[in-house]
Design an enzyme around this catalytic site. Structure first.
Site, PDB file in Angstrom:
ATOM      1  N   PRO A   1       0.851  -1.197   0.000  1.00 31.63           N
ATOM      2  CA  PRO A   1       0.000   0.000   0.000  1.00 31.63           C
ATOM      3  C   PRO A   1       0.884   1.243   0.000  1.00 31.63           C
ATOM      4  O   PRO A   1       1.680   1.444   0.914  1.00 31.63           O
ATOM      5  CB  PRO A   1      -0.786  -0.133   1.307  1.00 31.63           C
ATOM      6  CG  PRO A   1       0.096  -0.946   2.197  1.00 31.63           C
ATOM      7  CD  PRO A   1       0.874  -1.874   1.310  1.00 31.63           C
TER       8      PRO A   1
ATOM      9  N   ALA B   1       6.046   5.437  -1.506  1.00 29.11           N
ATOM     10  CA  ALA B   1       6.740   4.619  -0.510  1.00 29.11           C
ATOM     11  C   ALA B   1       5.758   3.669   0.159  1.00 29.11           C
ATOM     12  O   ALA B   1       4.540   3.892   0.156  1.00 29.11           O
ATOM     13  CB  ALA B   1       7.418   5.502   0.525  1.00 29.11           C
ATOM     14  N   ASP B   2       6.292   2.615   0.737  1.00 26.92           N
ATOM     15  CA  ASP B   2       5.487   1.584   1.388  1.00 26.92           C
ATOM     16  C   ASP B   2       4.893   2.142   2.683  1.00 26.92           C
ATOM     17  O   ASP B   2       5.605   2.336   3.671  1.00 26.92           O
ATOM     18  CB  ASP B   2       6.368   0.362   1.672  1.00 26.92           C
ATOM     19  CG  ASP B   2       5.569  -0.851   2.097  1.00 26.92           C
ATOM     20  OD1 ASP B   2       4.465  -0.676   2.640  1.00 26.92           O
ATOM     21  OD2 ASP B   2       6.053  -1.988   1.898  1.00 26.92           O
ATOM     22  N   HIS B   3       3.582   2.390   2.667  1.00 24.97           N
ATOM     23  CA  HIS B   3       2.919   3.051   3.791  1.00 24.97           C
ATOM     24  C   HIS B   3       2.823   2.161   5.029  1.00 24.97           C
ATOM     25  O   HIS B   3       2.452   2.629   6.114  1.00 24.97           O
ATOM     26  CB  HIS B   3       1.518   3.505   3.369  1.00 24.97           C
ATOM     27  CG  HIS B   3       1.014   4.693   4.116  1.00 24.97           C
ATOM     28  ND1 HIS B   3       1.563   5.120   5.313  1.00 24.97           N
ATOM     29  CD2 HIS B   3       0.002   5.562   3.848  1.00 24.97           C
ATOM     30  CE1 HIS B   3       0.911   6.185   5.746  1.00 24.97           C
ATOM     31  NE2 HIS B   3      -0.037   6.478   4.873  1.00 24.97           N
ATOM     32  N   ARG B   4       3.139   0.887   4.904  1.00 26.82           N
ATOM     33  CA  ARG B   4       3.137   0.016   6.083  1.00 26.82           C
ATOM     34  C   ARG B   4       4.258   0.391   7.033  1.00 26.82           C
ATOM     35  O   ARG B   4       4.121   0.251   8.249  1.00 26.82           O
ATOM     36  CB  ARG B   4       3.287  -1.450   5.657  1.00 26.82           C
ATOM     37  CG  ARG B   4       2.126  -2.015   4.853  1.00 26.82           C
ATOM     38  CD  ARG B   4       2.427  -3.421   4.377  1.00 26.82           C
ATOM     39  NE  ARG B   4       3.606  -3.473   3.510  1.00 26.82           N
ATOM     40  CZ  ARG B   4       4.145  -4.604   3.048  1.00 26.82           C
ATOM     41  NH1 ARG B   4       3.615  -5.772   3.382  1.00 26.82           N
ATOM     42  NH2 ARG B   4       5.203  -4.569   2.253  1.00 26.82           N
TER      43      ARG B   4
END
Length: 402
Positions: free
Chosen positions: A196, A372-375
């Site tokens: 995500p 960017a990887d929101h995790r």
């Protein structure tokens, strides 16, 4: 000891390749990492290095063969144990064993339990309708004398005609999906389903950079026989910014449930080729100057478009950069390459009138987008990273051409 040389993943999601060259023969010695085969895929033509040292005792593929991941291509004896097996020969299919003929014995339908015998590979009896058929491995009981059933002759069934192929709908045409396009599709779906993204766009004042580039390109032409592209400066600025924000050069390790920060910055460069997207990477970009990066970009792009990219060029990327500006686009929503943490996109630079020192001035503005990887990172983290990249570009920090 015999070691099997197997075809391994050549990267980019491709699972097969065509053998174009065999560089050794049976009986030759080979070292670790010495090339044994040349394989061509829809994206790359690459040498396959040997993971073993020793004597080649078998080569099980030929030039022109299509090999798949996990397929044994050769056998190498390292001398540590038993000799390597001889090359496997094609095995003819065994002649079918004669099928025993049994005369059905009329018997009432029964629900008796299956009988097992010691040493039988398959045991028991199958009850079918009103007849009993022995299973291999079980000695059938002596049949009772009975007249053979009379089989009534039947006429041969009339073959059913195959349905006619459906005609293509009017006004439509079809496009075959190539192996490369399928690999790209699988990679995109994997990234989209697993990562995500949080996406931010920045406006960067690249006026000083534009002026500086114009001033040094004469030197670059005379000294390096090339001009330095804006893209090379952008990549260098991104690499510089990663020193303060190393998480964007990391990846998530699902098995260990932790973030891995890569020491090397291997920058993937998205290259548009006639056959589709390919992302080779600049190795150890943190050790390279703007000129070195510019040379690598040209080299990787040329080899990608001519299918001369090698396996190491595609592996171990840590962050990716794409240039929307080459197509005249300003913004986009780039997809992060799994399992990387981030991708940075540069848009088309434009001259804009802006307020400056109580008046107006014309500045060169660069649109910069970061996904960017929101995790594992928040929008605020992306914002700070983007501002640091902008600072590197606007203040020409460590962007000198020497």
């Amino acid at each position: 000891m015999a070691n099997e040389f197997k075809f391994t993943d050549v990267g980019e999601g491709l699972h097969e390749g065509k053998v174009t060259e065999i560089l050794k023969k049976v009986g030759d010695t080979i070292k670790v990492d010495e090339a044994l085969f040349v394989v061509e895929t829809d994206k790359v033509t690459t040498e396959l290095p040997s993971p073993y040292a020793g004597v080649i005792t078998a080569i099980t593929t030929n030039v022109g063969d299509v090999v798949h991941i996990g397929q044994v291509m050769a056998v190498i004896d390292d001398g540590a144990g038993a000799a390597a097996p001889a090359a496997p020969q094609p095995v003819s299919a065994p002649a079918p064993a004669p099928t025993p003929t049994f005369t059905p014995t009329p018997a009432p339908v029964t629900t008796e339990p299956v009988v097992e015998e010691a040493g039988a590979s398959v045991v028991g009896e199958i009850k079918v309708s009103n007849s009993v058929f022995p299973i291999f491995g079980v000695q059938p009981s002596a049949p009772q004398p009975t007249p053979a059933p009379v089989v009534q002759p039947t006429s041969a069934p009339t073959p059913t005609p195959a349905p006619a192929s459906a005609a293509a709908p009017s006004g439509e045409e079809t496009i075959a999906i190539t192996t490369m396009r399928k690999a790209i599709a699988e990679a995109m779906v994997k990234s989209h389903e697993n990562i995500p993204a949080t996406i931010l766009t920045f406006y960067v004042n690249a006026t000083k950079l534009k002026q500086y580039r114009e001033s040094v390109n004469g030197l670059a032409l005379s000294k390096y026989n090339m001009k330095i592209s804006f893209f090379a400066f952008f990549v260098k600025a991104i690499v510089n910014a990663l020193k303060k924000f190393p998480v964007f050069n990391g990846r998530y390790d699902k098995e260990r449930n932790l973030i891995v920060l890569n020491k090397d910055v291997n920058v993937g460069i998205a290259v548009d080729t006639p056959d589709g997207l390919i992302v080779p990477n600049i190795k150890q970009a943190q050790t390279k100057s703007v000129v070195d990066i510019a040379k690598d970009i040209v080299d990787l792009a040329n080899r990608a478009r001519s299918k001369q990219i090698k396996l190491p060029d595609l592996s171990k990327g840590t962050i990716s950069v794409t240039n929307f500006g080459s197509l005249g686009a300003a913004f986009g929503t780039p997809i992060i390459k799994h399992p990387e943490m981030c991708i940075v996109a540069t848009g088309n630079m434009e001259e804009r009138v802006v307020r400056a020192e109580g008046g107006v001035a014309v500045h060169t503005i660069l649109p910069l987008t970061i996904a960017a990887d929101h995790r594992w990172v928040d929008g605020a983290d992306v914002g700070r990273f983007g501002k640091e990249i902008a600072k590197q570009i606007e203040e020409l920090i460590d962007l000198e051409v020497a």
